[in-house]
Scaffold this motif. Structure first.
Motif, mmCIF file in Angstrom:
data_model
loop_
_atom_site.group_PDB
_atom_site.id
_atom_site.type_symbol
_atom_site.label_atom_id
_atom_site.label_comp_id
_atom_site.label_asym_id
_atom_site.label_seq_id
_atom_site.Cartn_x
_atom_site.Cartn_y
_atom_site.Cartn_z
ATOM 1 N N GLN A 1 0.970 -1.090 0.113
ATOM 2 C CA GLN A 1 -0.383 0.076 -0.153
ATOM 3 C C GLN A 1 1.138 1.003 0.094
ATOM 4 O OE1 GLN A 1 -2.716 -0.249 3.582
ATOM 5 N NE2 GLN A 1 -3.772 -2.271 1.977
ATOM 6 N N ARG A 2 1.862 0.876 0.751
ATOM 7 C CA ARG A 2 2.732 1.838 0.337
ATOM 8 C C ARG A 2 3.529 3.086 -0.691
ATOM 9 N NH1 ARG A 2 8.268 3.716 1.322
ATOM 10 N NH2 ARG A 2 8.536 1.668 1.268
ATOM 11 N N ARG A 3 3.792 1.435 -1.406
ATOM 12 C CA ARG A 3 4.641 1.914 -2.645
ATOM 13 C C ARG A 3 3.573 2.180 -3.787
ATOM 14 N NH1 ARG A 3 9.045 -2.332 -2.814
ATOM 15 N NH2 ARG A 3 10.564 -1.738 -0.866
ATOM 16 N N ALA A 4 2.100 1.245 -3.495
ATOM 17 C CA ALA A 4 1.519 2.273 -4.572
ATOM 18 C C ALA A 4 0.957 3.781 -4.402
ATOM 19 C CB ALA A 4 -0.303 1.240 -4.330
ATOM 20 N N TYR A 5 1.115 4.669 -3.621
ATOM 21 C CA TYR A 5 1.985 5.787 -4.292
ATOM 22 C C TYR A 5 2.497 6.493 -5.167
ATOM 23 C CZ TYR A 5 -0.505 6.097 1.073
ATOM 24 O OH TYR A 5 -1.961 5.970 1.364
ATOM 25 N N THR A 6 1.667 7.654 -6.433
ATOM 26 C CA THR A 6 3.115 8.608 -6.654
ATOM 27 C C THR A 6 3.519 9.215 -6.094
ATOM 28 O OG1 THR A 6 0.713 9.591 -7.242
ATOM 29 C CG2 THR A 6 0.921 7.149 -8.620
ATOM 30 N N PRO A 7 4.544 9.817 -6.605
ATOM 31 C CA PRO A 7 5.221 11.371 -6.147
ATOM 32 C C PRO A 7 3.972 12.345 -5.582
ATOM 33 C CG PRO A 7 7.415 9.758 -7.442
ATOM 34 C CD PRO A 7 5.541 9.120 -7.203
ATOM 35 N N ASP A 8 3.660 11.970 -7.045
ATOM 36 C CA ASP A 8 2.244 13.330 -6.479
ATOM 37 C C ASP A 8 1.569 13.346 -5.955
ATOM 38 O OD1 ASP A 8 3.504 15.135 -8.468
ATOM 39 O OD2 ASP A 8 2.981 13.836 -9.839
ATOM 40 N N VAL B 1 2.195 11.332 -2.561
ATOM 41 C CA VAL B 1 3.328 11.437 -1.420
ATOM 42 C C VAL B 1 3.335 13.039 -1.128
ATOM 43 C CG1 VAL B 1 5.047 11.595 -0.529
ATOM 44 C CG2 VAL B 1 4.217 9.246 -1.875
ATOM 45 N N ARG B 2 3.553 13.648 -2.635
ATOM 46 C CA ARG B 2 3.902 15.298 -2.170
ATOM 47 C C ARG B 2 1.782 16.107 -1.815
ATOM 48 N NH1 ARG B 2 5.093 15.884 -7.002
ATOM 49 N NH2 ARG B 2 7.557 15.856 -6.625
ATOM 50 N N ALA B 3 1.404 15.468 -2.079
ATOM 51 C CA ALA B 3 -0.010 16.313 -1.661
ATOM 52 C C ALA B 3 -0.139 16.004 -0.453
ATOM 53 C CB ALA B 3 -1.072 15.990 -2.665
ATOM 54 N N ARG B 4 -0.316 15.148 0.053
ATOM 55 C CA ARG B 4 -0.582 14.622 1.597
ATOM 56 C C ARG B 4 0.599 15.159 2.429
ATOM 57 N NH1 ARG B 4 -2.627 8.723 1.918
ATOM 58 N NH2 ARG B 4 -1.690 8.639 4.206
ATOM 59 N N LEU B 5 1.815 15.239 2.644
ATOM 60 C CA LEU B 5 2.756 16.677 2.934
ATOM 61 C C LEU B 5 1.643 17.470 2.909
ATOM 62 C CD1 LEU B 5 6.031 14.884 1.962
ATOM 63 C CD2 LEU B 5 5.194 14.508 4.377
ATOM 64 N N HIS B 6 1.461 18.006 2.000
ATOM 65 C CA HIS B 6 1.560 19.453 1.632
ATOM 66 C C HIS B 6 -0.042 19.837 2.913
ATOM 67 C CE1 HIS B 6 4.109 21.496 -1.191
ATOM 68 N NE2 HIS B 6 4.042 20.338 -1.793
ATOM 69 N N ALA B 7 -0.841 18.890 2.308
ATOM 70 C CA ALA B 7 -1.951 18.410 3.273
ATOM 71 C C ALA B 7 -1.495 18.382 4.670
ATOM 72 C CB ALA B 7 -3.299 17.852 2.805
ATOM 73 N N ARG B 8 -0.841 17.923 5.320
ATOM 74 C CA ARG B 8 -0.784 17.513 6.471
ATOM 75 C C ARG B 8 -0.010 19.213 7.269
ATOM 76 N NH1 ARG B 8 2.480 11.859 7.527
ATOM 77 N NH2 ARG B 8 2.570 13.353 9.201
ATOM 78 N N ALA B 9 1.092 19.881 6.163
ATOM 79 C CA ALA B 9 1.874 20.463 6.614
ATOM 80 C C ALA B 9 0.940 21.518 6.845
ATOM 81 C CB ALA B 9 2.823 21.357 5.306
ATOM 82 N N GLU B 10 -0.198 22.218 5.652
ATOM 83 C CA GLU B 10 -1.049 22.929 6.106
ATOM 84 C C GLU B 10 -2.182 22.922 7.374
ATOM 85 O OE1 GLU B 10 -3.292 22.737 2.668
ATOM 86 O OE2 GLU B 10 -1.985 23.586 1.507
#
Length: 109
Positions: free
Chosen positions: A31-38, A40-49
């Motif tokens: 499941q972790r490897r199923a994420y695309t880099p985009d 992962v980036r979107a999730r990180l930005h959402a968590r930062a916000e």
């Protein structure tokens, strides 16, 4: 049952537990490897916000728990710490009593 049969059953149960753990870890890794880099980036930005939007905790809002001085208090504190790691359906609805009796069961008496 003889001792050897009990030992074999315990060994088989241990192997089944190890196999089940491996299956869960492999599934999580897939499941972790199923994420695309985009993704992962979107999730990180959402968590930062979300972290920026949440009010920062002040030291005044932190609860200070005094260290227990009795053996019973230390054991109760350790039990409360272990209970946090249980699944939600196994956790108690009322906390264990602390060294001062706080959190004791409510009810008739």
């Amino acid at each position: 049952m003889s001792r050897s049969t009990v030992g074999r059953l315990i060994g088989l149960a241990g192997l089944a537990g190890v196999a089940a753990t491996g299956v869960v870890l492999a599934r999580d890794e897939r499941q972790r490897r199923a994420y695309t880099p985009d993704d992962v980036r979107a999730r990180l930005h959402a968590r930062a916000e979300a972290a920026e939007a949440a009010p920062a905790e002040t030291e005044a809002s932190l609860e200070v728990v005094p260290a227990p001085t009795t053996r019973r208090g230390r054991l109760a504190q350790r039990a409360r710490g272990q209970l946090r790691h249980l699944p939600h359906w196994l956790q108690r609805s009322d906390p264990l009593p602390g060294p001062d009796g706080a959190g004791a069961r409510r009810g008739g008496g």
